[in-house]
Design an enzyme around this catalytic site. Structure first.
Site, mmCIF file in Angstrom:
data_model
loop_
_atom_site.group_PDB
_atom_site.id
_atom_site.type_symbol
_atom_site.label_atom_id
_atom_site.label_comp_id
_atom_site.label_asym_id
_atom_site.label_seq_id
_atom_site.Cartn_x
_atom_site.Cartn_y
_atom_site.Cartn_z
ATOM 1 N N SER A 1 0.813 -1.219 0.000
ATOM 2 C CA SER A 1 0.000 0.000 0.000
ATOM 3 C C SER A 1 0.846 1.269 0.000
ATOM 4 O O SER A 1 0.347 2.337 -0.365
ATOM 5 C CB SER A 1 -0.949 0.005 1.199
ATOM 6 O OG SER A 1 -0.246 -0.147 2.413
ATOM 7 N N HIS B 1 1.967 4.571 7.299
ATOM 8 C CA HIS B 1 1.765 5.051 5.934
ATOM 9 C C HIS B 1 2.281 6.479 5.804
ATOM 10 O O HIS B 1 2.082 7.302 6.695
ATOM 11 C CB HIS B 1 0.280 5.017 5.563
ATOM 12 C CG HIS B 1 -0.290 3.636 5.563
ATOM 13 N ND1 HIS B 1 -0.935 3.100 6.656
ATOM 14 C CD2 HIS B 1 -0.309 2.684 4.599
ATOM 15 C CE1 HIS B 1 -1.340 1.868 6.368
ATOM 16 N NE2 HIS B 1 -0.975 1.593 5.127
ATOM 17 N N ASP C 1 -0.145 7.772 10.316
ATOM 18 C CA ASP C 1 -0.481 6.764 11.316
ATOM 19 C C ASP C 1 0.777 6.038 11.790
ATOM 20 O O ASP C 1 0.694 4.950 12.342
ATOM 21 C CB ASP C 1 -1.489 5.763 10.756
ATOM 22 C CG ASP C 1 -0.953 5.038 9.514
ATOM 23 O OD1 ASP C 1 0.151 5.386 9.042
ATOM 24 O OD2 ASP C 1 -1.635 4.126 9.025
#
Length: 287
Positions: free
Chosen positions: A109, A257, A254
């Site tokens: 991601s 990320h 966070d």
């Protein structure tokens, strides 16, 4: 004794106060290489020993990968039941059929989220780049994706690989082994492509075992990659860890990320490296 001939079995070469046995005589006469009649066999034997050694090393590597869960191609479990992961994979395969990218980004991601920010459109879209960033993929998930079609319809000059921080329950050695397995898969399917492996970033607001694990993965890759053709490790970390050991939420919203600001700190280094590699590739006589 005729010239060019070996001494007879009964002959000994006198030395200072002693005589040499027959094996030493032969060695001295031929510089330690043995008589000419034996050299071809010795060279052949060395070649066979080298081949056997390489085969044994390859078998050991394959055995290690078979026992390493991070290096076994595995589809991601559909825990939430919406089929998003396999749908994204199928989309990557189908959408690449009419593309001719020079650069392909593959990974988790961190790669996928990059596509959502201006930095992608400003720096990487002009390079004719495709983004095959998954969800929270581990190395085993990326390996499955590559072995199931994501590289079948493209022929990029460069592949950027960024994966490993989402591997759960795996050691640094297993994760590094998974990344190396992906690189070998890429070289098998895209032998013309250079592979830029992005080093894993630190994670967590404060020092923690996963941050240490990522650091160890990077060290293992730094040691292993020089032995692999056309694979390079790039550490694009601009210094996310502050002097007190913390990471700012401005860089990682966070603490895992990257934020928009975090990407603007990481991507320029990657962009410069890509430009250098593309320039070298475009001027190569093999291209």
């Amino acid at each position: 004794m005729s010239s060019g001939c070996a001494v007879s079995i009964s002959q000994r070469i006198p030395t200072v106060g002693r005589t040499l046995p027959r094996a030493c005589i032969t060695a001295r006469l031929y510089g330690g290489r043995g008589p000419p009649s034996r050299r071809g066999g010795m060279v052949q034997a060395r070649r066979e020993d080298s081949f056997i050694g390489e085969r044994a090393s390859e078998k050991r590597r394959m055995s290690e990968e078979e026992q390493n869960p991070a290096a076994i191609p595995t589809p991601m479990s559909d825990v939430q039941g919406d089929g998003r992961w396999i749908s994204m994979h199928n989309h990557f395969v189908s959408s690449s059929k009419d593309k001719e990218p020079e650069v392909v980004f593959i990974g988790d991601s961190n790669v996928q989220i990059m596509h959502q920010f201006e930095v992608w459109r400003e720096l990487f879209s002009p390079l004719h780049a495709l983004n095959f960033g998954g969800l929270s993929d581990g190395t085993q998930h990326v390996l499955w994706r590559l072995e199931n079609g994501e590289l079948d319809h493209v022929k990029p000059k460069i592949i950027v690989l960024w994966v490993g921080t989402y591997n759960q329950g795996h050691s640094a050695e297993q994760i590094a082994g998974g990344i190396l397995a992906i690189i070998r898969c890429i070289h098998h399917r895209q032998p013309q492509a250079k592979v830029i492996v992005l080093a894993l970033l630190p994670r967590g607001k404060n020092p923690n075992p996963l941050r240490n694990r990522n650091l160890q993965v990077n060290k293992l890759l730094e040691e292993a990659l020089p032995a692999l053709p056309s694979a390079f490790l790039l550490d694009a970390d601009p210094g996310f860890v502050h002097s007190d050991g913390t990471i700012s939420h401005h860089d990682m919203y966070d603490y895992l990320h990257l934020s928009r600001h975090g990407y603007t700190r990481v991507c320029p280094t990657l962009h410069r490296t890509l430009l250098q590699f593309l320039e070298a590739t475009n001027t190569s006589p093999d291209q």
